[in-house]
Design an enzyme around this catalytic site. Structure first.
Site, PDB file in Angstrom:
ATOM      1  N   ASP A 103       1.376   4.665   2.018  1.00  6.69           N
ATOM      2  CA  ASP A 103       1.033   5.398   3.235  1.00  6.69           C
ATOM      3  C   ASP A 103       1.459   6.851   3.069  1.00  6.69           C
ATOM      4  OD1 ASP A 103       0.112   3.090   4.753  1.00  6.69           O
ATOM      5  OD2 ASP A 103       2.212   2.481   4.792  1.00  6.69           O
TER       6      ASP A 103
ATOM      7  N   ASP B  37       0.849  -1.184   0.000  1.00  9.53           N
ATOM      8  CA  ASP B  37       0.000   0.000   0.000  1.00  9.53           C
ATOM      9  C   ASP B  37       0.891   1.242   0.000  1.00  9.53           C
ATOM     10  OD1 ASP B  37      -2.160  -1.705   0.242  1.00  9.53           O
ATOM     11  OD2 ASP B  37      -2.304  -1.460   2.422  1.00  9.53           O
TER      12      ASP B  37
END
Length: 248
Positions: free
Chosen positions: A171, A169
Site C-alpha cells: 500500500d 500487498d
C-alpha cells in the site's frame, strides 16, 4: 463485535468543528482541518491508549507490544484523534480514539522510505518490501512526489513488529497537492503495476488530494466521478483538486 469505539465526545459539536476547519462543504469537496500535526495514515507512538466499552480483547496486548496507532479519517473534537489499531491478521482491526496529549511521536509514510536498516535479510526478501525498495530506487514517475508506504509494510517499518507476509500487498500513499492529469496518473499506475507484476503481488495506491484520499486506479481510469475518502464521510466528486473557498 463493534469495529469502532463510540466517540467519547459530542459528535454534533465535532462535526461543526470539522466543517468549520474544512472551509465548508459544497456537496462535492471539502478541505482537511488546518491542524497538520497529524494526517490520515500517519503512525502515532502513544504514551497510553484510552479504553472504551466494547473494546476487543486483543487491543490491550497489541498496544503493549507495539504502542502505535494509525490516524484514520473521522471528525473528532479538539484534543482527540481518530485512530485505528491493528493486531494479528485482517480480522483484528479496530477504530478508536487517542488524545493529543498522549502522542510521543508522529511518523508520516514518507518518513519510512529509509527505514530498511531495522529489517533482516529474510524480511527484506518478502515481496512487499522488495517491491517497495524497487519502486523507491527505480520508478522514475514517483520522483516528483512526496510518497511512502502505508498498510502492513508501513506499520512494520515504523514499529519493528512483523506484520508483512509473503502474500501481503504493498500500500502506497502519494501526496498530490497539485492536480494530477489523467494521462500522468495512467503513466504512474502503469509503471507501478509493472513493478508489482514482477514482484508477484498487488500494489494499492492512494492519492492524497485537497479533498481527501482517492484511488490512483480510479482517477487513471478516467471515471467522470471518483470516490473521495474524507473525515466527514465518502463522497463522489468530479475534481478532487477543486477546493471551495473558506466560508465565513
Amino acid at each position: 463485535m463493534r469495529t469502532c469505539a463510540a466517540p467519547p465526545f459530542d459528535t454534533a459539536f465535532a462535526a461543526q468543528v470539522g466543517a468549520a476547519a474544512s472551509g465548508g462543504v459544497d456537496g462535492a469537496t471539502a478541505r482537511h482541518p488546518s491542524d497538520t500535526r497529524w494526517r490520515p495514515h500517519d503512525l502515532l507512538r502513544l504514551r497510553r491508549l484510552p479504553s472504551y466499552d466494547g473494546e476487543p480483547d486483543w487491543v490491550r496486548p497489541a498496544f503493549a507490544h507495539a504502542p502505535f496507532a494509525v490516524v484514520r479519517r473521522a471528525s473528532a473534537a479538539p484534543g482527540f484523534i481518530a485512530v485505528g489499531m491493528r493486531g494479528n491478521g485482517r480480522a483484528q482491526r479496530y477504530g478508536t480514539w487517542a488524545q493529543a496529549d498522549d502522542i510521543e511521536a508522529v511518523i508520516a509514510p514518507e518518513d519510512l522510505l529509509g527505514a530498511s536498516s531495522q529489517l533482516d535479510m529474510e524480511r527484506l526478501a518478502l515481496p512487499a518490501f522488495a517491491l517497495l525498495y524497487s519502486v523507491r530506487d527505480e520508478a522514475q514517475s514517483l520522483r516528483a512526489f512526496s510518497w511512502g508506504p502505508t498498510g502492513s509494510a508501513g506499520f512494520e517499518l515504523a514499529t519493528g513488529t512483523p506484520t508483512v507476509t509473503a502474500t501481503s500487498d504493498l500500500d502506497l500513499l502519494i501526496r498530490t497537492a497539485q492536480k494530477l492529469s489523467r494521462e500522468r496518473a495512467a503513466q504512474l499506475l502503469s509503471e507501478l503495476e509493472s513493478f508489482a507484476r514482477h514482484a508477484g503481488i498487488r500494489v494499492d495506491v492512494q492519492l492524497e488530494t485537497p479533498s481527501g484520499g482517492i484511488a490512483l486506479a480510479e482517477w487513471a481510469a478516467g471515471k467522470a466521478r471518483v470516490m473521495v475518502r474524507h473525515a466527514q464521510g465518502p463522497r463522489l466528486v468530479s475534481d478532487p483538486w477543486a477546493v471551495p473557498p473558506p466560508q465565513a
